[in-house]
Design a protein around this motif. Structure first.
Motif, PDB file in Angstrom:
ATOM      1  N   LEU A  14       0.939  -1.242  -0.154  1.00  0.00           N
ATOM      2  CA  LEU A  14       0.061  -0.079   0.065  1.00  0.00           C
ATOM      3  C   LEU A  14       0.825   1.326   0.176  1.00  0.00           C
ATOM      4  N   CYS A  15       2.215   1.109   0.217  1.00  0.00           N
ATOM      5  CA  CYS A  15       2.976   2.246   0.138  1.00  0.00           C
ATOM      6  C   CYS A  15       2.935   2.933  -1.137  1.00  0.00           C
ATOM      7  N   GLY A  16       3.045   4.133  -1.007  1.00  0.00           N
ATOM      8  CA  GLY A  16       2.728   5.136  -2.281  1.00  0.00           C
ATOM      9  C   GLY A  16       1.400   5.543  -2.782  1.00  0.00           C
ATOM     10  N   THR A  17       0.364   4.666  -2.153  1.00  0.00           N
ATOM     11  CA  THR A  17      -1.023   5.083  -2.556  1.00  0.00           C
ATOM     12  C   THR A  17      -1.226   6.111  -1.257  1.00  0.00           C
ATOM     13  N   LEU A  18      -2.412   6.468  -1.498  1.00  0.00           N
ATOM     14  CA  LEU A  18      -3.188   7.574  -0.396  1.00  0.00           C
ATOM     15  C   LEU A  18      -3.688   7.059   0.989  1.00  0.00           C
ATOM     16  N   VAL A  19      -3.518   5.487   1.034  1.00  0.00           N
ATOM     17  CA  VAL A  19      -3.824   4.925   2.086  1.00  0.00           C
ATOM     18  C   VAL A  19      -3.045   5.598   3.213  1.00  0.00           C
ATOM     19  N   PRO A  20      -3.680   6.218   4.248  1.00  0.00           N
ATOM     20  CA  PRO A  20      -3.024   6.615   5.437  1.00  0.00           C
ATOM     21  C   PRO A  20      -2.162   5.772   6.326  1.00  0.00           C
ATOM     22  N   LEU A  21      -1.126   6.352   6.495  1.00  0.00           N
ATOM     23  CA  LEU A  21      -0.098   5.596   7.547  1.00  0.00           C
ATOM     24  C   LEU A  21       0.493   4.265   6.837  1.00  0.00           C
ATOM     25  N   SER A  22       0.825   4.447   5.672  1.00  0.00           N
ATOM     26  CA  SER A  22       1.295   3.348   4.745  1.00  0.00           C
ATOM     27  C   SER A  22       2.537   3.368   4.155  1.00  0.00           C
ATOM     28  N   ALA A  23       3.195   4.703   4.681  1.00  0.00           N
ATOM     29  CA  ALA A  23       4.359   5.177   4.012  1.00  0.00           C
ATOM     30  C   ALA A  23       5.508   4.505   4.682  1.00  0.00           C
ATOM     31  N   ARG A  24       5.578   3.920   5.617  1.00  0.00           N
ATOM     32  CA  ARG A  24       6.639   3.294   6.294  1.00  0.00           C
ATOM     33  C   ARG A  24       7.251   2.130   5.302  1.00  0.00           C
ATOM     34  N   PHE A  25       8.743   1.830   5.742  1.00  0.00           N
ATOM     35  CA  PHE A  25       9.709   0.898   4.975  1.00  0.00           C
ATOM     36  C   PHE A  25      10.451   0.297   6.085  1.00  0.00           C
ATOM     37  N   CYS A  26      10.824  -0.955   5.608  1.00  0.00           N
ATOM     38  CA  CYS A  26      11.579  -1.546   6.707  1.00  0.00           C
ATOM     39  C   CYS A  26      13.006  -2.200   6.031  1.00  0.00           C
ATOM     40  N   LEU A  27      14.002  -2.412   7.087  1.00  0.00           N
ATOM     41  CA  LEU A  27      15.082  -2.881   6.744  1.00  0.00           C
ATOM     42  C   LEU A  27      15.185  -4.393   7.655  1.00  0.00           C
ATOM     43  N   MET A  28      15.599  -5.202   6.806  1.00  0.00           N
ATOM     44  CA  MET A  28      15.889  -6.549   7.673  1.00  0.00           C
ATOM     45  C   MET A  28      17.353  -7.153   7.381  1.00  0.00           C
ATOM     46  N   SER A  29      17.837  -7.532   8.556  1.00  0.00           N
ATOM     47  CA  SER A  29      19.143  -8.160   8.250  1.00  0.00           C
ATOM     48  C   SER A  29      19.564  -8.972   9.649  1.00  0.00           C
ATOM     49  N   LYS A  30      20.794  -9.430   9.965  1.00  0.00           N
ATOM     50  CA  LYS A  30      21.286  -9.774  11.070  1.00  0.00           C
ATOM     51  C   LYS A  30      21.978  -8.466  11.796  1.00  0.00           C
ATOM     52  N   SER A  31      21.528  -8.646  13.331  1.00  0.00           N
ATOM     53  CA  SER A  31      22.023  -7.465  13.892  1.00  0.00           C
ATOM     54  C   SER A  31      23.497  -7.445  14.389  1.00  0.00           C
ATOM     55  N   PRO A  32      24.288  -6.503  14.139  1.00  0.00           N
ATOM     56  CA  PRO A  32      25.520  -6.376  14.759  1.00  0.00           C
ATOM     57  C   PRO A  32      25.659  -6.139  16.060  1.00  0.00           C
ATOM     58  N   HIS A  33      24.480  -5.759  16.957  1.00  0.00           N
ATOM     59  CA  HIS A  33      24.449  -5.580  18.253  1.00  0.00           C
ATOM     60  C   HIS A  33      24.239  -7.015  18.939  1.00  0.00           C
ATOM     61  N   ASN A  34      23.356  -7.666  18.431  1.00  0.00           N
ATOM     62  CA  ASN A  34      23.185  -8.995  19.249  1.00  0.00           C
ATOM     63  C   ASN A  34      23.075 -10.267  18.420  1.00  0.00           C
ATOM     64  N   GLY A  35      23.339 -10.229  17.345  1.00  0.00           N
ATOM     65  CA  GLY A  35      23.484 -11.251  16.379  1.00  0.00           C
ATOM     66  C   GLY A  35      22.167 -11.862  16.039  1.00  0.00           C
ATOM     67  N   THR A  36      21.001 -11.390  16.339  1.00  0.00           N
ATOM     68  CA  THR A  36      19.577 -11.687  16.147  1.00  0.00           C
ATOM     69  C   THR A  36      19.361 -11.450  14.602  1.00  0.00           C
ATOM     70  N   VAL A  37      18.436 -12.183  14.058  1.00  0.00           N
ATOM     71  CA  VAL A  37      17.673 -11.469  12.797  1.00  0.00           C
ATOM     72  C   VAL A  37      16.862 -10.223  13.569  1.00  0.00           C
ATOM     73  N   PHE A  38      16.820  -9.338  12.676  1.00  0.00           N
ATOM     74  CA  PHE A  38      15.794  -8.120  13.029  1.00  0.00           C
ATOM     75  C   PHE A  38      15.370  -7.197  11.730  1.00  0.00           C
ATOM     76  N   GLU A  39      14.246  -6.687  12.379  1.00  0.00           N
ATOM     77  CA  GLU A  39      13.756  -5.549  11.604  1.00  0.00           C
ATOM     78  C   GLU A  39      13.771  -4.320  12.010  1.00  0.00           C
ATOM     79  N   SER A  40      13.820  -3.069  11.516  1.00  0.00           N
ATOM     80  CA  SER A  40      13.587  -1.721  11.908  1.00  0.00           C
ATOM     81  C   SER A  40      12.778  -1.136  10.619  1.00  0.00           C
ATOM     82  N   ASN A  41      11.922  -0.202  11.201  1.00  0.00           N
ATOM     83  CA  ASN A  41      11.282   0.489  10.041  1.00  0.00           C
ATOM     84  C   ASN A  41      11.107   1.959  10.338  1.00  0.00           C
ATOM     85  N   ALA A  42      10.923   2.715   9.363  1.00  0.00           N
ATOM     86  CA  ALA A  42      10.877   4.268   9.527  1.00  0.00           C
ATOM     87  C   ALA A  42       9.767   4.650   8.366  1.00  0.00           C
ATOM     88  N   GLY A  43       9.442   5.851   8.971  1.00  0.00           N
ATOM     89  CA  GLY A  43       8.372   6.710   7.943  1.00  0.00           C
ATOM     90  C   GLY A  43       8.966   7.707   7.230  1.00  0.00           C
TER      91      GLY A  43
END
Length: 593
Positions: A66-95
């Motif tokens: 839904l990103c890029g449409t006029l649907v409200p609050l749908s503009a976020r995106f995420c990053l997925m990888s392995k964390s250098p902080h603790n070695g888990t897989v992790f996701e972080s997102n931003a608007g």
């Protein structure tokens, strides 16, 4: 292709290439986009046991359908990888607007591998991508980097790192539009390890929907009947600082390194004080909420501080000074440090000194060194800065202060003390990336100590948030349902989509994450909480003397694992994997690891 661009950009920094490849359409109805699709791409391109900072560790950036449409609050995106902080897989997102801009430029996501020989930035414009020299940007803060890139590119939307990411601080972050961050897990260090200073994206395309009339009708009804209601409008009127007052009333407001559940000077950081210092507000793409509140006080200005910063860098450090916290926030945003981990680590150092441990020259409530040490941490410029840049778990291990450390799976706690709400303890312990309040949020539970209902509530919330993040819907649409999302997707795709299908996708995503962490060696034994939380009673407030014991946690985990259909090792059982359609080869890979 409706809702999707149909293309993913694959970048090999070692080879210096960027190629467009077709989106893996066979994965879409299982994982949809955002966190879910990013996790599936990460599994496909990663190697078990790979070091997080190694060139071969992939970084996946993904938008939602839904990103890029006029649907409200749908503009976020995420990053997925392995964390250098603790070695888990992790996701972080931003608007902000980077997510829509990426789709307008012709890509649903980006997969990045390798390491460039010298600092580079990735330039994306309308389907064309190239790597450009970033030597002149290396060493700059995020604010100046963004300014220069916008001038170089004619107004592109950017992701960039500051000195903390360049120096591989494991809780460094990536900034976008100055004050928005891919915050937790060490995203900045991932870019820094690849000599990737920034991504600049500019596009003039759009997003196609199957039935515009039906799409707009569903969107308008949901906005009026679900979003713009009393359950959500606090984000527009007050923003997250309202939680300062609320968590203090609940007695779960971490104060002085998670010693107290109430800050007796909370008014200095509360919602009324923040409103008095408000200098403006800003919204993300297609959002009517404008939850970003600018603060200007005593010459300091920032978008924020948000609740987590007000608490972890304020109350938890004994700093009841909005101007000081605002300066702290701004410096962290520019240098590229996660304010939660930074504040929590400084709070630990203050507690260590107060209890006769190693003295870093930091004291609860004293602001001069509290502000000075932030730059030392980002630039690794002093022994003190290098030590605090280790984060809570490793700092405590180095100086024998484990009894004072508050973390789970190596991730510093967010701003809700679980001794006053046991569900938050289970949420922290079972989160895939370590202590996190964005996977399950139980502070409004009717009984904060009813283990049965809390455990089942955590399962339900994790599944719902997994599909919500797959859609990249903002957390502040707290009343959004899979029923609404299914209607919106159906109108946009021109296909039948059901709430049940999305419910199962959320559960599938969560189980995939569990498998990926199991592949990296994480077990039920890692679903735990620190000694300070399990053995020391909370002080102050309505939950004075309350504990969350190891027996309490074990009871909740047992209910939780059973509700998830996981086996005795807390790994998804064969029957659960079969029910979710998770690939047999994936389970085999995990069990061999």
């Amino acid at each position: 292709m409706n809702l999707y661009t149909g293309s993913v950009l694959h970048v090999d920094l070692c080879a210096g290439t960027a190629h467009q490849r077709p989106l893996r359409r066979e994965w879409l109805r299982d994982y949809w986009g955002g966190w879910g699709l990013a996790a599936r791409y990460y599994q496909e391109h990663s190697t078990p046991g790979c070091d997080a900072l190694a060139p071969e560790n992939p970084v996946v950036i993904m938008t939602g359908p839904l990103c890029g449409t006029l649907v409200p609050l749908s503009a976020r995106f995420c990053l997925m990888s392995k964390s250098p902080h603790n070695g888990t897989v992790f996701e972080s997102n931003a608007g902000g607007a980077f997510g829509p801009e990426l789709k307008f430029s012709g890509f649903d996501g980006i997969v990045i591998t390798g390491k460039a020989e010298r600092p580079v930035y990735l330039s994306i414009t309308n389907g064309h991508a190239e790597l450009r020299d970033a030597s002149s940007l290396w060493g700059l803060g995020i604010f100046e980097t963004e300014d220069r890139l916008q001038k170089l590119t004619g107004g592109a939307k950017t992701l960039s790192i500051g000195p903390a990411g360049e120096n591989l601080v494991t809780f460094s972050c990536i900034g976008t539009e100055a004050y928005r961050q891919l915050g937790r897990g060490g995203t900045g260090a991932l870019f820094g390890s690849k000599n990737l200073k920034a991504i600049a994206c500019k596009g003039s395309g759009g997003v196609r929907v199957a039935d515009m009339k039906a799409f707009m009708a569903v969107m308008t009804q949901a906005k009026n009947e679900s979003l713009l209601t009393g359950d959500n409008l606090w984000a527009k009127s007050d923003g997250t600082p309202v939680l300062v007052d609320l968590t203090n009333e609940m007695g779960i407001h971490p104060t002085r390194n998670f010693t107290y559940g109430v800050n007796t000077e909370k008014a200095a950081l509360g919602s009324d004080t923040m409103k008095a210092a408000r200098a403006g507000e800003r919204a993300c793409w297609s959002c009517p909420m404008a939850c970003g509140k600018f603060t200007r006080i005593d010459g300091a200005e920032v978008e924020g501080p948000e609740y987590e910063t007000l608490c972890l860098a304020g109350s938890n450090c004994g700093v009841n000074d909005l101007a000081a916290v605002t300066r702290f926030n701004r410096v962290c945003d520019d240098l590229g440090l996660d304010t939660i981990s930074t504040g929590a680590t400084i709070g630990l150092a203050m507690d260590m000194a107060g209890k006769g441990g190693h003295d870093f020259g930091l004291r609860f409530g004293e602001t001069e060194q509290y502000l000075a040490v932030v730059e030392e941490m980002a630039r690794l410029s002093t022994d003190r800065g290098r030590d605090l840049a280790l984060g809570v778990k490793r700092l405590a291990a180095k100086y024998d202060a484990r009894d004072l450390a508050v973390e789970s799976k190596g991730m510093e706690f967010p701003a809700y003390d679980p001794r006053g709400n046991h569900g938050m303890g289970l949420a922290y312990a079972t989160s895939e990336r370590g202590a996190c309040h964005l996977r399950a949020f139980t502070i409004f539970a009717e009984d904060p100590f009813d283990h049965e209902s809390l455990a089942r509530g955590v399962v339900a919330a994790q599944n719902l948030n997994a599909i919500k993040w797959a859609m990249c819907i903002c957390d502040f649409w707290g009343t959004v349902t899979t029923g609404y999302l299914a209607e919106q997707l159906a109108a946009g795709l021109g296909e039948t989509v059901t709430a049940e299908e999305l419910d199962q996708a959320g559960e599938r995503i969560w189980n995939l994450l569990r498998l990926l962490n199991a592949r990296e060696g994480f077990t039920a034994g890692d679903d735990t909480l620190p000694k300070k939380i399990l053995s020391q009673a909370l002080r102050g407030g309505p939950h004075e003397g309350r504990t969350l014991t190891s027996e309490d946690l074990a009871e909740m985990k047992s209910i939780y694992y059973a509700a998830r259909g996981w086996d005795d090792t807390a790994t998804p059982a064969a029957a659960k994997l079969a029910a979710l359609g998770l690939e047999p080869m994936l389970a085999t890979e995990v069990r061999h690891a």
